[in-house]
Scaffold this motif. Sequence first.
Motif, PDB file in Angstrom:
ATOM      1  N   VAL A 199      14.205  17.263  -3.036  1.00 41.80           N
ATOM      2  CA  VAL A 199      13.802  18.522  -4.442  1.00 41.80           C
ATOM      3  C   VAL A 199      12.785  19.321  -3.958  1.00 41.80           C
ATOM      4  CG1 VAL A 199      11.793  16.751  -6.256  1.00 41.80           C
ATOM      5  CG2 VAL A 199      13.402  15.657  -5.212  1.00 41.80           C
ATOM      6  N   LYS A 200      12.580  20.095  -4.354  1.00 38.87           N
ATOM      7  CA  LYS A 200      12.173  21.300  -4.340  1.00 38.87           C
ATOM      8  C   LYS A 200      10.474  20.685  -4.955  1.00 38.87           C
ATOM      9  CE  LYS A 200      16.235  23.246  -2.969  1.00 38.87           C
ATOM     10  NZ  LYS A 200      17.067  22.752  -2.131  1.00 38.87           N
ATOM     11  N   LYS A 201       9.835  22.187  -4.318  1.00 40.83           N
ATOM     12  CA  LYS A 201       8.469  22.051  -4.934  1.00 40.83           C
ATOM     13  C   LYS A 201       8.429  22.366  -5.749  1.00 40.83           C
ATOM     14  CE  LYS A 201       3.810  23.566  -3.184  1.00 40.83           C
ATOM     15  NZ  LYS A 201       3.690  24.754  -2.025  1.00 40.83           N
ATOM     16  N   VAL A 218      10.080  19.137 -10.936  1.00 40.30           N
ATOM     17  CA  VAL A 218       9.713  18.073 -11.765  1.00 40.30           C
ATOM     18  C   VAL A 218      11.261  16.565 -12.315  1.00 40.30           C
ATOM     19  CG1 VAL A 218       8.942  16.458 -14.096  1.00 40.30           C
ATOM     20  CG2 VAL A 218       7.259  18.252 -12.673  1.00 40.30           C
ATOM     21  N   VAL A 219      12.074  17.769 -12.537  1.00 41.26           N
ATOM     22  CA  VAL A 219      13.536  17.584 -12.973  1.00 41.26           C
ATOM     23  C   VAL A 219      14.350  16.267 -11.532  1.00 41.26           C
ATOM     24  CG1 VAL A 219      15.353  17.877 -14.113  1.00 41.26           C
ATOM     25  CG2 VAL A 219      13.631  18.450 -15.270  1.00 41.26           C
ATOM     26  N   GLY A 220      13.948  17.356 -10.979  1.00 41.22           N
ATOM     27  CA  GLY A 220      14.606  17.088  -9.617  1.00 41.22           C
ATOM     28  C   GLY A 220      14.415  15.614  -9.091  1.00 41.22           C
ATOM     29  N   LEU A 221      12.600  15.636  -9.145  1.00 43.01           N
ATOM     30  CA  LEU A 221      11.806  14.422  -8.171  1.00 43.01           C
ATOM     31  C   LEU A 221      12.632  13.742  -9.474  1.00 43.01           C
ATOM     32  CD1 LEU A 221       9.813  13.008  -7.099  1.00 43.01           C
ATOM     33  CD2 LEU A 221       8.147  13.653  -8.703  1.00 43.01           C
ATOM     34  N   VAL A 273       9.549   7.592  -1.550  1.00 43.72           N
ATOM     35  CA  VAL A 273       7.997   8.411  -0.781  1.00 43.72           C
ATOM     36  C   VAL A 273       8.326  10.177   0.143  1.00 43.72           C
ATOM     37  CG1 VAL A 273       6.923   8.333   1.256  1.00 43.72           C
ATOM     38  CG2 VAL A 273       7.110   6.626  -0.404  1.00 43.72           C
ATOM     39  N   LEU A 274      10.116   9.943  -0.090  1.00 43.67           N
ATOM     40  CA  LEU A 274      10.467  11.658   0.818  1.00 43.67           C
ATOM     41  C   LEU A 274      10.571  12.651  -0.451  1.00 43.67           C
ATOM     42  CD1 LEU A 274      12.620  10.707   3.727  1.00 43.67           C
ATOM     43  CD2 LEU A 274      10.311  11.475   3.929  1.00 43.67           C
ATOM     44  N   SER A 275      10.788  11.876  -1.456  1.00 46.34           N
ATOM     45  CA  SER A 275      11.010  12.662  -3.043  1.00 46.34           C
ATOM     46  C   SER A 275       9.591  13.450  -2.938  1.00 46.34           C
ATOM     47  CB  SER A 275      12.040  11.943  -3.731  1.00 46.34           C
ATOM     48  OG  SER A 275      12.923  11.203  -3.510  1.00 46.34           O
ATOM     49  N   ILE A 276       8.713  12.557  -3.207  1.00 43.69           N
ATOM     50  CA  ILE A 276       7.835  12.536  -3.594  1.00 43.69           C
ATOM     51  C   ILE A 276       6.786  13.271  -2.702  1.00 43.69           C
ATOM     52  CG2 ILE A 276       5.254  11.765  -4.413  1.00 43.69           C
ATOM     53  CD1 ILE A 276       6.496   9.285  -5.236  1.00 43.69           C
ATOM     54  N   CYS A 315       8.513  15.961  -1.042  1.00 41.55           N
ATOM     55  CA  CYS A 315       9.100  16.988  -0.812  1.00 41.55           C
ATOM     56  C   CYS A 315       8.576  17.773  -2.469  1.00 41.55           C
ATOM     57  CB  CYS A 315       9.991  16.882  -1.219  1.00 41.55           C
ATOM     58  SG  CYS A 315      11.514  16.489   0.463  1.00 41.55           S
ATOM     59  N   PHE A 316       8.092  17.155  -3.414  1.00 40.57           N
ATOM     60  CA  PHE A 316       7.889  17.630  -4.811  1.00 40.57           C
ATOM     61  C   PHE A 316       6.591  18.022  -4.412  1.00 40.57           C
ATOM     62  CE2 PHE A 316       5.785  17.062  -8.790  1.00 40.57           C
ATOM     63  CZ  PHE A 316       6.113  17.794  -9.207  1.00 40.57           C
ATOM     64  N   VAL A 317       5.565  17.656  -3.733  1.00 39.25           N
ATOM     65  CA  VAL A 317       4.441  17.967  -3.407  1.00 39.25           C
ATOM     66  C   VAL A 317       4.155  19.565  -2.529  1.00 39.25           C
ATOM     67  CG1 VAL A 317       2.078  17.733  -2.287  1.00 39.25           C
ATOM     68  CG2 VAL A 317       3.182  15.829  -3.742  1.00 39.25           C
TER      69      VAL A 317
END
Length: 78
Positions: free
Chosen positions: A13-15, A18-21, A68-71, A73-75
């Motif tokens: 997921v890119k920083k 939101v849609v990707g997350l 957790v890794l997705s979150i 990466c989003f952050v």
Amino acid sequence: MKALLGLFPLSNVKKGNVVGLVIAILIYVVVAAVLGFVLSLVSGIPVVGWVVGIVSTIIWIYEVVGIVLSILCFVGIK
């Protein structure tokens, strides 16, 4: 952490995306639900029940780590 991202393909997921997350989390939840249903059907077999319990726990851990890794990466922690 970059070594872990190879094991979790949906955690890319890119920083700030939101849609990707949301899509990544939904995919992890849907896959967990489907596999949980299938494993619950198989767990009725007495000999295989404890093996299915171990497999379902491993799948649950994989799903939680993926979310957790997705979150992270989003952050922006990569």
